[in-house]
Write a protein that holds these residues in place. Structure first.
Motif, mmCIF file in Angstrom:
data_model
loop_
_atom_site.group_PDB
_atom_site.id
_atom_site.type_symbol
_atom_site.label_atom_id
_atom_site.label_comp_id
_atom_site.label_asym_id
_atom_site.label_seq_id
_atom_site.Cartn_x
_atom_site.Cartn_y
_atom_site.Cartn_z
ATOM 1 N N ARG A 23 -5.904 -26.627 -0.686
ATOM 2 C CA ARG A 23 -5.333 -27.817 -1.335
ATOM 3 C C ARG A 23 -5.156 -28.852 -0.220
ATOM 4 O O ARG A 23 -5.076 -28.479 0.958
ATOM 5 N N ASN A 81 1.742 -37.483 7.252
ATOM 6 C CA ASN A 81 3.191 -37.405 7.106
ATOM 7 C C ASN A 81 3.782 -36.302 7.978
ATOM 8 O O ASN A 81 4.883 -36.442 8.517
ATOM 9 N N TRP A 131 10.567 -37.295 1.820
ATOM 10 C CA TRP A 131 10.768 -35.907 1.413
ATOM 11 C C TRP A 131 12.053 -35.252 1.954
ATOM 12 O O TRP A 131 12.351 -34.124 1.591
ATOM 13 N N TRP A 132 12.838 -35.991 2.782
ATOM 14 C CA TRP A 132 14.121 -35.454 3.229
ATOM 15 C C TRP A 132 15.310 -36.006 2.439
ATOM 16 O O TRP A 132 16.465 -35.661 2.717
ATOM 17 N N TRP A 134 18.385 -34.103 1.205
ATOM 18 C CA TRP A 134 19.210 -33.391 2.175
ATOM 19 C C TRP A 134 20.114 -34.322 2.992
ATOM 20 O O TRP A 134 20.488 -34.030 4.115
ATOM 21 N N ASP A 193 9.000 -22.088 3.737
ATOM 22 C CA ASP A 193 8.497 -22.283 2.378
ATOM 23 C C ASP A 193 6.994 -22.468 2.570
ATOM 24 O O ASP A 193 6.479 -23.583 2.568
ATOM 25 N N ALA A 228 5.180 -26.018 2.936
ATOM 26 C CA ALA A 228 5.289 -26.661 4.256
ATOM 27 C C ALA A 228 4.707 -25.852 5.419
ATOM 28 O O ALA A 228 4.772 -26.301 6.563
ATOM 29 N N LEU A 269 10.374 -28.573 -5.861
ATOM 30 C CA LEU A 269 11.005 -28.177 -4.603
ATOM 31 C C LEU A 269 12.363 -27.519 -4.820
ATOM 32 O O LEU A 269 13.141 -27.971 -5.657
ATOM 33 N N ALA A 270 12.616 -26.485 -4.061
ATOM 34 C CA ALA A 270 13.931 -25.833 -4.072
ATOM 35 C C ALA A 270 14.826 -26.609 -3.109
ATOM 36 O O ALA A 270 14.493 -26.772 -1.936
HETATM 37 N N1 LIG Z 1 12.460 -25.808 -0.201
HETATM 38 C C1 LIG Z 1 12.172 -26.584 0.840
HETATM 39 N N2 LIG Z 1 10.915 -26.591 1.337
HETATM 40 C C2 LIG Z 1 10.596 -27.380 2.394
HETATM 41 O O1 LIG Z 1 9.422 -27.363 2.799
HETATM 42 C C3 LIG Z 1 11.611 -28.176 2.992
HETATM 43 C C4 LIG Z 1 12.907 -28.136 2.457
HETATM 44 N N3 LIG Z 1 13.168 -27.326 1.390
HETATM 45 N N4 LIG Z 1 13.899 -28.907 2.965
HETATM 46 C C5 LIG Z 1 13.689 -29.845 4.024
HETATM 47 C C6 LIG Z 1 12.287 -30.139 4.307
HETATM 48 C C7 LIG Z 1 11.595 -31.179 3.494
HETATM 49 N N5 LIG Z 1 10.199 -30.759 3.609
HETATM 50 C C8 LIG Z 1 9.216 -31.106 2.703
HETATM 51 C C9 LIG Z 1 9.546 -31.554 1.454
HETATM 52 C C10 LIG Z 1 8.575 -31.904 0.544
HETATM 53 C C11 LIG Z 1 7.249 -31.807 0.882
HETATM 54 C C12 LIG Z 1 6.234 -32.233 -0.116
HETATM 55 O O2 LIG Z 1 6.560 -32.768 -1.148
HETATM 56 N N6 LIG Z 1 4.952 -32.039 0.134
HETATM 57 C C13 LIG Z 1 3.891 -32.376 -0.809
HETATM 58 C C14 LIG Z 1 3.340 -33.771 -0.658
HETATM 59 C C15 LIG Z 1 3.620 -34.468 0.576
HETATM 60 C C16 LIG Z 1 2.950 -35.822 0.722
HETATM 61 O O3 LIG Z 1 1.899 -36.074 0.114
HETATM 62 O O4 LIG Z 1 3.455 -36.610 1.518
HETATM 63 C C17 LIG Z 1 2.765 -31.384 -0.620
HETATM 64 O O5 LIG Z 1 1.954 -31.302 -1.531
HETATM 65 O O6 LIG Z 1 2.726 -30.721 0.415
HETATM 66 C C18 LIG Z 1 6.894 -31.351 2.136
HETATM 67 C C19 LIG Z 1 7.885 -31.000 3.040
HETATM 68 C C20 LIG Z 1 10.114 -29.556 4.379
HETATM 69 N N7 LIG Z 1 11.391 -29.006 4.116
#
Ligand SMILES: Nc1nc(=O)c2c([nH]1)NC[C@@H]1CN(c3ccc(C(=O)N[C@@H](CCC(=O)O)C(=O)O)cc3)CN21
Ligand SMILES: O=c1ccn([C@H]2C[C@H](O)[C@@H](COP(=O)(O)O)O2)c(=O)[nH]1
Length: 276
Positions: A61, A67, A94-95, A98, A179, A183, A274-275
């Motif tokens: 994927r 980012n 994405w933060w 928190w 996760d 991530a 997301l959790a």
């Molecule tokens: N449950 C959880 N998982 C995480 O990965 C995580 C947390 N909590 N808490 C803090 C940070 C925030 N992070 C994140 C949060 C969201 C994405 C996310 O939405 N990723 C999507 C799209 C990103 C984009 O296109 O910019 C993806 O498909 O990977 C990634 C990392 C990593 N961390």
């Protein structure tokens, strides 16, 4: 199949077949406040030899590499935990979930704020230059006194250890909690970017990158996506991460100095709740 895709598929199969289910989890799903259960395996070690062109990036994927690298610049160059800077300078949101209650507008005394308070980045760069063969080149974001200062998520990827090996700089990253499907490769690739910047600053080449993951989990609402990704066919390509050869100063690098070439990924992108 590329190394990262192979590791990813094996890891997901291992979780689904032999993982342990947690009880009473901290995170929840914001859509209905249900507990976010996960299944986990422990002590996973993934090594990539960057000098041989290996990279922790999957094709199963699309991975948000830009980012991922911007987040690492926020932590180690800007040395701040300000959400405004993360949003306004880097356009990363994405933060947001928190945000600290004790120190609004930030994620608390964590990550970049910890790097700044203890001068971790400058110390590391100075020490590697001064005493390359030292065995104490450690950057540790796990600072108990910082945790007492404010609330905030405790750092997941929290420690790097740096080793000079001839012309090469090797680095290991310890992550207490991953996760992985969301991530895992964001974390892997952003620390490879950090390795490339530090190596360049110190006149070295990036060598091995090892990612130690203590608790590698899959949230229950991501299991269907995991099965789908196991079934997807990997794309045969050789992605390369290139850092502008004209720059050497650690603090001079910007996101535009990084270029990912030859990367292809299977579409469509998958959605993950997301959790929090
Ligand atoms: N449950 C959880 N998982 C995480 O990965 C995580 C947390 N909590 N808490 C803090 C940070 C925030 N992070 C994140 C949060 C969201 C994405 C996310 O939405 N990723 C999507 C799209 C990103 C984009 O296109 O910019 C993806 O498909 O990977 C990634 C990392 C990593 N961390
Ligand atoms: O860089 C990151 C930051 C966070 N995560 C994930 C790992 C966990 O799913 C949560 C944190 O929850 P804890 O209960 O504090 O372990 O965030 C990540 O994978 N990478």
């Amino acid at each position: 199949m590329n190394k990262a895709d192979k590791i990813f598929k094996e890891t997901m199969i291992k979780i689904l077949e032999e993982g342990t289910k947690d009880e009473g989890p901290r995170p929840y799903y914001p859509s209905d406040n249900a507990p976010a259960h996960s299944t986990f395996i422990t002590h996973q070690v993934h090594t990539y030899d960057i000098s041989k062109g290996e990279l922790p990036i999957i094709t199963l994927r699309p991975i948000a590499i830009k980012n991922a690298i911007k987040e690492i610049l926020w932590i180690y160059q800007d040395q701040t935990s300000s959400l405004d800077i993360l949003k306004n300078k880097y356009n990363i949101h994405w933060w947001d979930e928190w945000e600290s209650k004790d120190r609004p507008g930030t994620i608390g005394q964590r990550y970049g704020a910890t790097v700044k308070k203890h001068n971790l980045m400058n110390n590391l760069l100075d020490e590697i230059k001064k005493n390359p063969y030292g065995r104490r080149h450690i950057m540790n974001l796990w600072q108990e006194e910082d945790f007492k200062e404010t609330d905030g998520l405790k750092p997941c990827a929290y420690e790097t250890i740096w080793t000079v090996r001839g012309d090469y700089l090797d680095m290991s990253l310890t992550q207490r909690s991953s996760d992985f499907i969301v991530a895992g490769h964001i974390n892997g690739m952003q620390y490879v970017a950090l390795l490339m910047m530090v190596a360049r600053h110190c006149g070295l080449k990036p060598g091995k990158f090892t990612h130690y993951i203590i608790n590698l989990h899959l949230y229950d609402r991501h299991e269907d996506n995991a099965k789908l990704m196991i079934e997807r066919e990997s794309i045969d390509c050789e992605p390369k991460l290139i850092l502008n050869p004209e720059k050497t100063d650690f603090y001079s690098f910007t996101i535009d100095d990084f270029e990912l070439v030859g990367y292809e990924s299977v579409k469509p992108q998958l959605k993950f709740e997301l959790a929090i």
